[in-house]
Design an enzyme around this catalytic site. Structure first.
Site, mmCIF file in Angstrom:
data_model
loop_
_atom_site.group_PDB
_atom_site.id
_atom_site.type_symbol
_atom_site.label_atom_id
_atom_site.label_comp_id
_atom_site.label_asym_id
_atom_site.label_seq_id
_atom_site.Cartn_x
_atom_site.Cartn_y
_atom_site.Cartn_z
ATOM 1 N N LYS A 181 0.818 -1.212 0.000
ATOM 2 C CA LYS A 181 0.000 0.000 0.000
ATOM 3 C C LYS A 181 0.859 1.272 0.000
ATOM 4 C CE LYS A 181 -4.239 -2.053 1.636
ATOM 5 N NZ LYS A 181 -3.826 -3.466 1.731
HETATM 6 C C1 PLP Z 1 -4.473 -4.535 1.144
HETATM 7 C C2 PLP Z 1 -3.674 -5.781 1.052
HETATM 8 C C3 PLP Z 1 -4.031 -6.818 0.157
HETATM 9 C C4 PLP Z 1 -5.273 -6.769 -0.691
HETATM 10 O O1 PLP Z 1 -5.154 -5.861 -1.757
HETATM 11 P P1 PLP Z 1 -6.466 -5.346 -2.525
HETATM 12 O O2 PLP Z 1 -5.973 -4.265 -3.422
HETATM 13 O O3 PLP Z 1 -7.396 -4.836 -1.464
HETATM 14 O O4 PLP Z 1 -7.018 -6.505 -3.258
HETATM 15 C C5 PLP Z 1 -3.187 -7.918 0.080
HETATM 16 N N1 PLP Z 1 -2.089 -8.015 0.852
HETATM 17 C C6 PLP Z 1 -1.724 -7.051 1.719
HETATM 18 C C7 PLP Z 1 -0.516 -7.243 2.552
HETATM 19 C C8 PLP Z 1 -2.498 -5.891 1.848
HETATM 20 O O5 PLP Z 1 -2.127 -4.943 2.724
#
Ligand code: PLP
Length: 468
Positions: free
Chosen positions: A112
């Protein structure tokens, strides 16, 4: 570039307004009016570029009319300079034609950061140009909150309020939020669960008077700018493994479908992606939908991959809109049905189209732990539980072994030390810059699970900071 809402009833906006608005006023999600494309030659010409240069190339068409190239370059260079090492997103070889794209080299060790760090800089740029300020409110079950706080800390034009369920996020995750002591950062621990936090945030957004008075904005993946920034690393990974323009496959551990959707955008832009494999944990609404054609939410269960503990994949709406040839009325009908009954179904023809180049696979906690252990034993490579689901899904739906497959590793194993240790026998170490995290001072304010309490608290804090 102009942006339209999936629900068809909100005004068309430029990039900078989409950035500040987040969710469209008609409840829909914004998408660019058209997909910019690159030819095969233009893509191979990016091969030896730096991450920042690729990012400018890929994102420039999306910000056209709002941000010029020199400003975009400055923002991108500043954003990715804080990532560890020379390569912000290394591609590591695990086996024959099998790769992992490491997306955990940002300040909070989860993918993120790649989008939220960019968002923080972009907010600053647009707000400074307008002489405006912004209040960000978000709910988190873990990773989003810390990545958003890290991206917005110490920015004069932004106040950020993040709600987390008291006692229900891991210690590392909590401390990554509460040890940020910047004056513009407000951590709120809610006496409730994640859904309570989420509902309060939704209610604040629905309160138009409040929303306008404080310039409310969102940092969850409904914000188009996040998706846009994630498109870049699909190009980056492709350029590392490409072989004469032949298509490759990506495997993505999935929650809200934002990350997969960014891959879909890369494909629409001309990147040779043949297939996607989607990995889910026990919260398998998408896998069930792919199997049955019925989208039906169930209660969320807690798993060892908490950032994927989601029952409604909000970004799937963008993908549905595309699969419906951007028919906003048809999309609204499905969304209304879902809201009223908790489910909707699609025709077999539409389901075939939706599944056209996407396979899905689920893994429960036991299977996830086995995967972590096996990859460590076979390849001497330590995966976090989310990344393990990506690698596991790639293996389960491998397809043609001569086609390169890249699994997205979305978090650092040290974010989930207990699960990783139990599965592999190895205690994953936090990188040096976080090694004293467990000793740092924390600051957080506990509130009852009440909309009025939260709203009042935010207003008081903003008054103290002269923001309203
Ligand atoms: C947010 C997150 C996901 C999921 O990603 P999306 O874009 O919501 O599908 C997967 N792995 C981690 C570590 C995350 O923080």
């Amino acid at each position: 570039m102009k942006y339209i809402s999936t629900r068809g009833k909100a005004p068309k906006l430029d990039f900078d307004d989409v950035l500040l608005t987040g969710l469209a006023r008609d409840g829909g999600l914004y998408l660019p009016e058209t997909w910019p494309t690159f030819s095969a030659d233009e893509i191979s010409a990016m091969k030896d570029m730096s991450y920042a240069d690729v990012a400018v190339k890929v994102m420039l068409p999306f910000v056209e009319g709002s941000v010029d190239e020199a400003d975009l370059r400055k923002i991108v260079v500043e954003t990715y300079a804080v990532f560890e090492g020379d390569d912000p997103a290394p591609v590591v070889k695990l086996g024959d034609n099998e790769y992992v794209l490491e997306l955990f080299h940002g300040p909070t060790l989860a993918f993120k950061d790649y989008a939220l760090q960019f968002l923080g800089h972009m907010f600053d740029h647009v707000l400074a140009k307008r002489g405006a300020t912004l209040t960000i409110v978000g709910a988190t079950s873990g990773d989003t909150g810390s990545a958003a706080i890290e991206a917005c800390r110490d920015r004069d034009a932004i106040e950020i309020f993040i709600l987390h369920p008291e006692g229900r996020v891991s210690e590392v995750q909590r401390r990554q939020m509460t040890t940020v002591l910047s004056d513009n950062v407000h951590n709120i621990a809610i006496k409730g669960n994640f859904d309570d936090c989420q509902n309060t945030v939704k209610a604040l957004f629905a309160d138009e008077e409040f929303r306008d008075a404080v310039n409310l904005s969102a940092v969850n993946s409904i914000n188009w700018a996040r998706i846009m920034a994630q498109v870049v690393y699909y190009f980056w990974a492709y350029l590392k493994v490409m072989d004469q323009g032949k298509p490759i496959t990506f495997s993505v551990p999935t929650g809200n479908f934002g990350n997969v959707f960014a891959g879909y955008v890369a494909k629409q832009m001309g990147l040779p992606i043949g297939r996607f494999v989607v990995g889910a944990n026990a919260n398998d609404i998408l896998v069930r939908f792919f199997e049955t054609g019925r989208m039906e939410s169930q209660t969320v269960v807690e798993t060892s991959s908490p950032s994927m503990d989601i029952q409604i994949s909000s970004n799937f709406e963008r993908y549905m809109f595309e699969m419906l040839d951007r028919d906003a009325d048809a999309l609204c009908a499905l969304m209304d049905e879902f809201k009223a009954t908790g489910s909707f179904a699609v025709s077999p023809e539409l389901l075939d189209r939706i599944k056209g180049f996407i396979d899905a696979e689920r893994f429960d906690d036991e299977a996830t732990a086995k995967l972590i252990g096996k990859v460590y034993a076979d390849a001497n490579y330590l995966l976090d539980p989310h990344s393990a689901i990506g690698v596991g899904a790639a293996g389960a739906r491998r397809g043609d072994p001569t086609v390169p497959i890249v699994a997205l590793a979305t978090a650092h194993p040290a974010k989930f030390p207990d699960t990783v240790k139990a599965a592999s026998g190895v205690h994953p170490q936090l990188p040096d810059f976080l090694s004293d995290l467990l000793e740092r001072e924390e600051r957080s304010h506990t509130l009852d699970n009440s909309y009025a309490c939260v709203k009042n608290y935010i207003e008081e804090m903003l008054k103290g900071r002269h923001k309203i």
